[in-house]
Design a protein around this motif. Structure first.
Motif: not given
Length: 433
Positions: A344-361, A386-390
């Motif tokens: 969390p905080g280091k993973a960069d999955l930002s091309d997946m969804a409009e993450d808005g308030t935080g990063k995805l991992a 695969a589950t992805v959290i905000l």
């Protein structure tokens, strides 16, 4: 009358004479040219590496094992499609692909050719399905949605993870059940989704093939199977006289059982898929783990040690078995080098969804597989989620050999043209599920 030593030497000669390109696999090896070699090698290396780490794991060594490396590979490829920077580099390295486009193209080619359903032409029934489930408050990025649909044939659906997690879980489980012919009725337990879950990527594979030469049920009889702990259990063994594809190597034998192949359709640009089950049987009753290490040492080990031709079998015994295995794979994948995607905080999955308030991992990688082998053939399924959290802040005088699989052995269900490993595992006790 030939001695046992002479028979083994004769069998070894048959295998080494044509080891580089077995006669019965000419079409398969030629067909490999239709696929990108680097991507094919990457998938084979991933499959063997995953199988090796699972057999080294306590869960893998405590009982029978079956997984679908292809299912896990496809799920991680779907994750990679939405990754950036170091997270993407790490995923590509673990999957053995030089670029994202290369990876997507290879998975697409596998889905369209190697894993094409052959049931309409008399071949195995095969299906590979992907889906992306996103929270209603977090729409997918258009480019990711398009890639998921075009390269992975993934359906995208919006659910309410945050307010109605149980309803979302039931929908995903229902999709998995439908994709696996109800053999896996559910994969997500009630605690699988957390309050931070915003995305779930799902993959399912189904395979059902009939042997080219089915075994006579009337010949099936109970016999002793010798487990690693020295205990012998009574198990039903299929038996078959006559000719079988068997290779004799130093310390182990390989049995290859072909599935009925579908008919080629006119105008088909690629050779039809060729499916088979390969059983790797160590000579010694406690030799499975050493053999597993050898198999994992070279991505081409399985192909290079396949039989070169059929031999007359004097004593043929293979236990019927059904294996049901499931686990979360975060630790296994981290051992294989996939770490940043879970941070969390280091993973960069930002091309997946409009993450808005935080990063995805990535949070969890959940895998379940089932395989059943009997006189008629094989039915196998697998699902990966695969589950992805905000993260808001993170002949009569021909040589005869025996093949008696009365002790632990490994197995692979492969597609020979592409080299893809659909299922892999081992049997420590065929009487347990």
């Amino acid at each position: 009358m030939q001695s046992v030593k002479e028979l083994v030497l004769r069998c070894l000669w048959l295998c080494t004479e044509a080891e580089a390109k077995p006669d019965h696999a000419l079409a398969a090896s030629d067909g490999l040219q239709a696929f990108a070699p680097a991507a094919s090698d990457g998938l084979k290396a991933f499959a063997l590496g995953l199988n090796k780490r699972l057999t080294d794991d306590d869960a893998g060594r405590s009982g029978n094992l079956v997984t679908s490396p292809l299912s896990v590979y496809a799920a991680l490829a779907l994750v990679a499609a939405g990754a950036r920077e170091g997270t993407l580099d790490e995923l590509l390295r673990v999957l053995g692909a030089p670029s994202l486009d290369f990876l997507a193209g290879h998975v697409r080619a596998l889905g369209e050719h190697a894993l094409a359903d052959g049931s309409r032409t008399g071949g195995p029934r095969v299906s590979l399905a992907c889906s992306v489930w996103h929270d209603v408050t977090m729409p997918l990025r258009p480019a990711y949605r398009a890639t998921a649909a075009e390269s992975y044939k993934a359906v995208a659906r919006a659910v309410n993870f945050r307010q109605k997690p149980e309803e979302a879980r039931e929908q995903i489980n229902a999709w998995v059940a439908a994709a696996t012919n109800d053999l896996i009725p559910s994969i997500l337990s009630p605690d699988a989704l957390s309050s931070l879950t915003v995305l779930v990527l799902a993959n399912a594979i189904y395979f059902k093939g009939m042997w080219e030469k089915p075994f006579d049920k009337e010949l099936t009889k109970d016999d002793k199977f010798h487990c690693l702990d020295g205990i012998a259990v009574d198990a039903p063994f299929v038996r078959g006289l006559g000719w079988h594809y068997i290779a004799c190597h130093d310390g182990f034998k390989v049995l290859q059982l072909r599935y009925v192949q579908g008919h080629s359709s006119q105008g088909q640009p690629q050779p039809p898929p060729i499916y088979s089950m390969c059983v790797f049987l160590p000579d010694t009753r406690d030799g499975l783990w050493e053999l597993t290490d050898k198999i994992a040492s070279n991505p081409d080990f399985v192909r290079k040690h396949l039989p070169c031709g059929d031999v007359m079998v004097s004593d043929f015994r293979l236990p019927k078995f059904k294996v049901n295995f499931g686990m979360t794979m975060e630790g296994i994948l981290q051992d294989m080098g996939l770490n940043e995607a879970f941070e969390p905080g280091k993973a960069d999955l930002s091309d997946m969804a409009e993450d808005g308030t935080g990063k995805l991992a990535l949070e969890k990688i959940i895998h379940r597989a089932i395989i059943e082998v009997n006189e008629e053939g094989t039915e196998a399924v697998a699902a990966t989620v695969a589950t992805v959290i905000l993260c808001s802040s993170k002949t009569s005088d021909a040589p005869h050999v025996d093949f008696v699989a009365d002790h632990p052995f490994g197995f692979f269900v492969i597609e020979e043209v592409s080299g893809a490993t659909l299922f892999a595992g081992h049997v420590l006790d065929p009487t347990t599920n």
